[in-house]
Enzyme design. Sequence first.
Site, PDB file in Angstrom:
ATOM      1  N   GLN A 147      10.535  -9.691   3.995  1.00  6.11           N
ATOM      2  CA  GLN A 147      10.917  -8.558   2.897  1.00  6.11           C
ATOM      3  C   GLN A 147      11.867  -9.286   1.984  1.00  6.11           C
ATOM      4  O   GLN A 147      12.901  -9.826   2.514  1.00  6.11           O
ATOM      5  CB  GLN A 147      11.324  -7.270   3.251  1.00  6.11           C
ATOM      6  CG  GLN A 147      11.652  -6.067   2.097  1.00  6.11           C
ATOM      7  CD  GLN A 147      11.917  -4.796   2.442  1.00  6.11           C
ATOM      8  OE1 GLN A 147      12.632  -4.546   3.720  1.00  6.11           O
ATOM      9  NE2 GLN A 147      12.172  -3.941   1.888  1.00  6.11           N
ATOM     10  N   HIS A 197       1.601  -4.298  -0.182  1.00  8.76           N
ATOM     11  CA  HIS A 197       0.995  -5.247  -0.751  1.00  8.76           C
ATOM     12  C   HIS A 197      -0.494  -4.849  -0.515  1.00  8.76           C
ATOM     13  O   HIS A 197      -0.805  -4.693   0.774  1.00  8.76           O
ATOM     14  CB  HIS A 197       1.258  -6.616  -0.159  1.00  8.76           C
ATOM     15  CG  HIS A 197       2.653  -7.207  -0.320  1.00  8.76           C
ATOM     16  ND1 HIS A 197       2.982  -8.220  -1.311  1.00  8.76           N
ATOM     17  CD2 HIS A 197       3.801  -6.870   0.263  1.00  8.76           C
ATOM     18  CE1 HIS A 197       4.162  -8.314  -1.156  1.00  8.76           C
ATOM     19  NE2 HIS A 197       4.686  -7.613  -0.152  1.00  8.76           N
ATOM     20  N   HIS A 253       7.396  -1.058  -0.516  1.00  5.36           N
ATOM     21  CA  HIS A 253       6.324  -1.341  -1.247  1.00  5.36           C
ATOM     22  C   HIS A 253       5.304  -1.780  -0.320  1.00  5.36           C
ATOM     23  O   HIS A 253       5.483  -2.386   0.742  1.00  5.36           O
ATOM     24  CB  HIS A 253       6.492  -2.652  -2.263  1.00  5.36           C
ATOM     25  CG  HIS A 253       7.033  -3.679  -1.792  1.00  5.36           C
ATOM     26  ND1 HIS A 253       8.412  -3.752  -1.629  1.00  5.36           N
ATOM     27  CD2 HIS A 253       6.704  -4.839  -1.575  1.00  5.36           C
ATOM     28  CE1 HIS A 253       8.814  -5.055  -1.237  1.00  5.36           C
ATOM     29  NE2 HIS A 253       7.446  -5.716  -1.009  1.00  5.36           N
ATOM     30  N   ASP A 300       1.184  -8.018  -8.566  1.00  8.38           N
ATOM     31  CA  ASP A 300       2.556  -9.109  -8.297  1.00  8.38           C
ATOM     32  C   ASP A 300       2.391 -10.019  -9.336  1.00  8.38           C
ATOM     33  O   ASP A 300       1.533 -10.756  -9.692  1.00  8.38           O
ATOM     34  CB  ASP A 300       2.246  -9.500  -6.819  1.00  8.38           C
ATOM     35  CG  ASP A 300       3.058  -9.973  -6.037  1.00  8.38           C
ATOM     36  OD1 ASP A 300       3.585  -9.393  -4.980  1.00  8.38           O
ATOM     37  OD2 ASP A 300       3.733 -11.001  -6.631  1.00  8.38           O
TER      38      ASP A 300
HETATM   39  P1  5GP Z   1       8.184  -8.614  -0.064  1.00 12.87           P
HETATM   40  O1  5GP Z   1       8.636 -10.050   0.271  1.00 12.87           O
HETATM   41  O2  5GP Z   1       9.627  -8.029  -0.381  1.00 12.87           O
HETATM   42  O3  5GP Z   1       7.270  -7.962   0.659  1.00 12.87           O
HETATM   43  O4  5GP Z   1       7.538  -8.461  -1.759  1.00 12.87           O
HETATM   44  C1  5GP Z   1       7.872  -8.706  -2.711  1.00 12.87           C
HETATM   45  C2  5GP Z   1       6.860  -9.070  -3.711  1.00 12.87           C
HETATM   46  O5  5GP Z   1       7.449  -8.644  -5.160  1.00 12.87           O
HETATM   47  C3  5GP Z   1       6.681 -10.646  -3.744  1.00 12.87           C
HETATM   48  O6  5GP Z   1       5.141 -10.718  -3.665  1.00 12.87           O
HETATM   49  C4  5GP Z   1       6.904 -11.041  -5.445  1.00 12.87           C
HETATM   50  O7  5GP Z   1       6.005 -11.992  -5.721  1.00 12.87           O
HETATM   51  C5  5GP Z   1       6.832  -9.450  -5.958  1.00 12.87           C
HETATM   52  N1  5GP Z   1       7.746  -9.627  -6.917  1.00 12.87           N
HETATM   53  C6  5GP Z   1       9.142  -9.674  -7.286  1.00 12.87           C
HETATM   54  N2  5GP Z   1       9.636  -9.550  -8.395  1.00 12.87           N
HETATM   55  C7  5GP Z   1       8.555  -8.842  -8.911  1.00 12.87           C
HETATM   56  C8  5GP Z   1       8.776  -8.521 -10.305  1.00 12.87           C
HETATM   57  O8  5GP Z   1       9.591  -8.477 -11.038  1.00 12.87           O
HETATM   58  N3  5GP Z   1       7.410  -8.041 -10.734  1.00 12.87           N
HETATM   59  C9  5GP Z   1       6.456  -8.128  -9.967  1.00 12.87           C
HETATM   60  N4  5GP Z   1       5.187  -7.592 -10.718  1.00 12.87           N
HETATM   61  N5  5GP Z   1       6.420  -8.633  -8.866  1.00 12.87           N
HETATM   62  C10 5GP Z   1       7.649  -9.150  -8.277  1.00 12.87           C
END
Ligand code: 5GP
Length: 137
Positions: free
Chosen positions: A95, A103, A101, A32
């Site tokens: 999200q 984590h 995805h 991440d």
């Molecule tokens: P969500 O909040 O949708 O469950 O998690 C999205 C996650 O993706 C966040 O923890 C954020 O830091 C990570 N993230 C967002 N954009 C990118 C990216 O371009 N590359 C990587 N490696 N992580 C990302």
Amino acid sequence: MRDDNCIFCKIANGEIPTTTLYEDEDFRVILDLGPASKGHALILPKEHAANVYELPDEMAAKAFVLAKKMAKKLSDGLKSDGLNIVQNNGEPAGQTVFHFHMHLIPRYKGDKDSVRLTWDQGTLTEENKQEILEIFK
Ligand code: 5GP
Ligand code: ZN
């Protein structure tokens, strides 16, 4: 199906460079970019599914087996004291990227102030209990 407007489709399929920990024909596991803790990783399916509801059963099964394997390797390698597996569906659930995805968040003693995954405990009311049980009848 891949979605041309989806950043995780591009990352999962190698069109955008990323730090890859593991890859097979169905998944890419990456670090991440905004880690909650050291070793925070994401499991991305290569095929687009916006959330868990859109994820085919076969992929859901494979994703959890992979999560188990990666969690063990991460926590052994980093000697973490615990690890959360988190998966958000929908904006109110946190999200922000609408490509399924998981984590993997290694946890370390004393990290509670920087990694907040807790909630206020409520009360299970009789009314709520009956309403929910009705759904599963
Ligand atoms: P969500 O909040 O949708 O469950 O998690 C999205 C996650 O993706 C966040 O923890 C954020 O830091 C990570 N993230 C967002 N954009 C990118 C990216 O371009 N590359 C990587 N490696 N992580 C990302
Ligand atoms: Zn996607």
